[in-house]
Design a protein around this motif. Sequence first.
Motif, mmCIF file in Angstrom:
data_model
loop_
_atom_site.group_PDB
_atom_site.id
_atom_site.type_symbol
_atom_site.label_atom_id
_atom_site.label_comp_id
_atom_site.label_asym_id
_atom_site.label_seq_id
_atom_site.Cartn_x
_atom_site.Cartn_y
_atom_site.Cartn_z
ATOM 1 N N GLY A 133 0.775 -1.230 0.000
ATOM 2 C CA GLY A 133 0.000 0.000 0.000
ATOM 3 C C GLY A 133 0.804 1.275 0.000
ATOM 4 N N GLU A 134 2.108 1.194 0.270
ATOM 5 C CA GLU A 134 2.948 2.393 0.266
ATOM 6 C C GLU A 134 3.348 2.726 -1.165
ATOM 7 N N ASP A 135 3.257 4.011 -1.530
ATOM 8 C CA ASP A 135 3.715 4.427 -2.850
ATOM 9 C C ASP A 135 5.231 4.461 -2.829
ATOM 10 N N LYS A 136 5.851 3.448 -3.444
ATOM 11 C CA LYS A 136 7.300 3.300 -3.372
ATOM 12 C C LYS A 136 8.039 4.490 -3.957
ATOM 13 N N LEU A 137 7.442 5.183 -4.924
ATOM 14 C CA LEU A 137 8.126 6.302 -5.561
ATOM 15 C C LEU A 137 8.268 7.496 -4.634
ATOM 16 N N PHE A 138 7.455 7.529 -3.578
ATOM 17 C CA PHE A 138 7.529 8.644 -2.636
ATOM 18 C C PHE A 138 8.018 8.203 -1.263
ATOM 19 N N HIS A 139 8.501 6.972 -1.181
ATOM 20 C CA HIS A 139 9.168 6.528 0.034
ATOM 21 C C HIS A 139 10.431 7.366 0.228
ATOM 22 N N LEU A 140 10.648 7.862 1.426
ATOM 23 C CA LEU A 140 11.787 8.744 1.684
ATOM 24 C C LEU A 140 13.046 7.943 1.986
ATOM 25 N N ILE A 141 14.108 8.261 1.262
ATOM 26 C CA ILE A 141 15.436 7.733 1.549
ATOM 27 C C ILE A 141 16.328 8.931 1.852
ATOM 28 N N ASN A 142 16.797 9.009 3.072
ATOM 29 C CA ASN A 142 17.578 10.178 3.515
ATOM 30 C C ASN A 142 16.818 11.472 3.236
ATOM 31 N N ASP A 143 15.532 11.468 3.574
ATOM 32 C CA ASP A 143 14.651 12.643 3.456
ATOM 33 C C ASP A 143 14.377 13.076 2.017
ATOM 34 N N LYS A 144 14.604 12.196 1.047
ATOM 35 C CA LYS A 144 14.324 12.519 -0.347
ATOM 36 C C LYS A 144 13.523 11.366 -0.964
ATOM 37 N N PRO A 145 12.454 11.669 -1.720
ATOM 38 C CA PRO A 145 11.654 10.593 -2.326
ATOM 39 C C PRO A 145 12.456 9.767 -3.332
ATOM 40 N N VAL A 146 12.110 8.502 -3.445
ATOM 41 C CA VAL A 146 12.757 7.599 -4.402
ATOM 42 C C VAL A 146 12.762 8.216 -5.801
ATOM 43 N N LEU A 147 11.623 8.745 -6.238
ATOM 44 C CA LEU A 147 11.522 9.295 -7.586
ATOM 45 C C LEU A 147 12.494 10.452 -7.809
ATOM 46 N N ALA A 148 12.777 11.208 -6.774
ATOM 47 C CA ALA A 148 13.710 12.338 -6.906
ATOM 48 C C ALA A 148 15.107 11.853 -7.290
ATOM 49 N N TYR A 149 15.548 10.741 -6.731
ATOM 50 C CA TYR A 149 16.862 10.189 -7.085
ATOM 51 C C TYR A 149 16.883 9.770 -8.553
ATOM 52 N N THR A 150 15.769 9.189 -9.007
ATOM 53 C CA THR A 150 15.689 8.755 -10.400
ATOM 54 C C THR A 150 15.783 9.951 -11.341
ATOM 55 N N ILE A 151 14.984 10.970 -11.085
ATOM 56 C CA ILE A 151 14.990 12.162 -11.940
ATOM 57 C C ILE A 151 16.357 12.832 -11.916
ATOM 58 N N GLU A 152 16.929 12.922 -10.739
ATOM 59 C CA GLU A 152 18.207 13.618 -10.561
ATOM 60 C C GLU A 152 19.320 13.001 -11.402
ATOM 61 N N ALA A 153 19.324 11.687 -11.520
ATOM 62 C CA ALA A 153 20.376 11.013 -12.288
ATOM 63 C C ALA A 153 20.352 11.462 -13.742
ATOM 64 N N PHE A 154 19.167 11.620 -14.313
ATOM 65 C CA PHE A 154 19.051 12.060 -15.705
ATOM 66 C C PHE A 154 19.249 13.566 -15.827
ATOM 67 N N GLU A 155 18.830 14.296 -14.825
ATOM 68 C CA GLU A 155 19.063 15.741 -14.797
ATOM 69 C C GLU A 155 20.552 16.046 -14.863
ATOM 70 N N ASN A 156 21.357 15.208 -14.235
ATOM 71 C CA ASN A 156 22.801 15.449 -14.142
ATOM 72 C C ASN A 156 23.587 14.949 -15.353
ATOM 73 N N SER A 157 22.921 14.250 -16.275
ATOM 74 C CA SER A 157 23.611 13.770 -17.468
ATOM 75 C C SER A 157 23.582 14.852 -18.549
ATOM 76 N N THR A 158 24.748 15.218 -19.048
ATOM 77 C CA THR A 158 24.809 16.235 -20.104
ATOM 78 C C THR A 158 24.270 15.704 -21.435
ATOM 79 N N LEU A 159 24.080 14.396 -21.559
ATOM 80 C CA LEU A 159 23.562 13.809 -22.789
ATOM 81 C C LEU A 159 22.040 13.748 -22.821
ATOM 82 N N ILE A 160 21.410 14.090 -21.702
ATOM 83 C CA ILE A 160 19.950 14.127 -21.630
ATOM 84 C C ILE A 160 19.483 15.572 -21.787
ATOM 85 N N SER A 161 18.604 15.787 -22.758
ATOM 86 C CA SER A 161 18.127 17.143 -23.019
ATOM 87 C C SER A 161 16.714 17.392 -22.496
#
Length: 241
Positions: free
Chosen positions: A33-61
Motif C-alpha cells: 500500500g505504500e507508494d514506493k516512488l515517494f518513500h523517503l530515503i535520507n529525506d528525499k523521495p525515491v523518484l527524486a533520485y531517479t529524476i536527478e540522475a538524468f538531470e545530471n547527465s549532459t547527454l539528456i536534453s
Amino acid sequence: MSAFFSIKKISSKKPPTCSVVIVAAGLSQRCKGEDKLFHLINDKPVLAYTIEAFENSTLISEIIIVTREDKFEQIGALCKHGGYRKTTKIIAGGATRTDSVVSGVFAVSNKAKLIAIHDGARPCIDKKLIDKTITTAAKFHAAAPAVKVSPTVKRVQGGVIAETVDRETLYEIQTPQIFRAEIIKAALTNAVKKSIPLTDDCQAAEIIGATVHIVEGSHKNIKITNPEDLIFAQAVITSDR
C-alpha cells in the motif's frame, strides 16, 4: 534491420540529443500500500533520485514523466523543489505500462534523436551507466544495460523441476532502454496495433527486427518492487551518495 524505417547515422561531431521517458504510473501493489516512488530515503523521495540522475547527465536534453493524474501536483512540486529544469512535461499514464510508455514516447520533442525509457522505481541508476547506454545506442541504434544471471535457473512444470537451464547466455535486462526515436515509435505502434503483450520495450524493438545491443549493467541498478527492495536501495544510495 526492419524495413519499417530508414536510419540516418547520428553525427559523431556532437553529442546525440536524447529525451528520457520516466515511467512512474504504477500502483505499488506489492509494497503493502505504500507508494514506493515517494518513500523517503535520507529525506528525499525515491523518484527524486531517479529524476536527478538524468538531470545530471549532459547527454539528456529532456525529461518526460508519465504518472497517474492524482500525482501531477505532487510530482510537479517535487521537480520544482529539486530544481529539475529538464522536466518539460508530466503526463497521464495508461491502463498498462505499455500504454504509459506510448504516451511518453510520443510526447517527446521532435528534435530528439534518441529516446530513453526508464523505470521511475530504479533510483540507483547512475550517470555513468546512463551515458554509456546513450553512447552505445547512438552507435548501434538501440541499447540496454544488462547483468548476467548468476543463480541456478530451473524450469518447473507441475510443481517439479523439469530441467536446469543453461545460464551462460541468460541476462537480466535493466533500464534505461534507449532507441533511435524512429525505431521505438515504430516498434510500439506495431505492438499496440497488434495487441502484443510486452514485458519490456526491447521486446517491441525485437519484434520488428531491430537489434538491441547490451552494455554492462549494475547489480545496484535494481527496480524497487517489494518492501525489501527499499532496504537495499537505501543502502546503495547511502553508500554511493
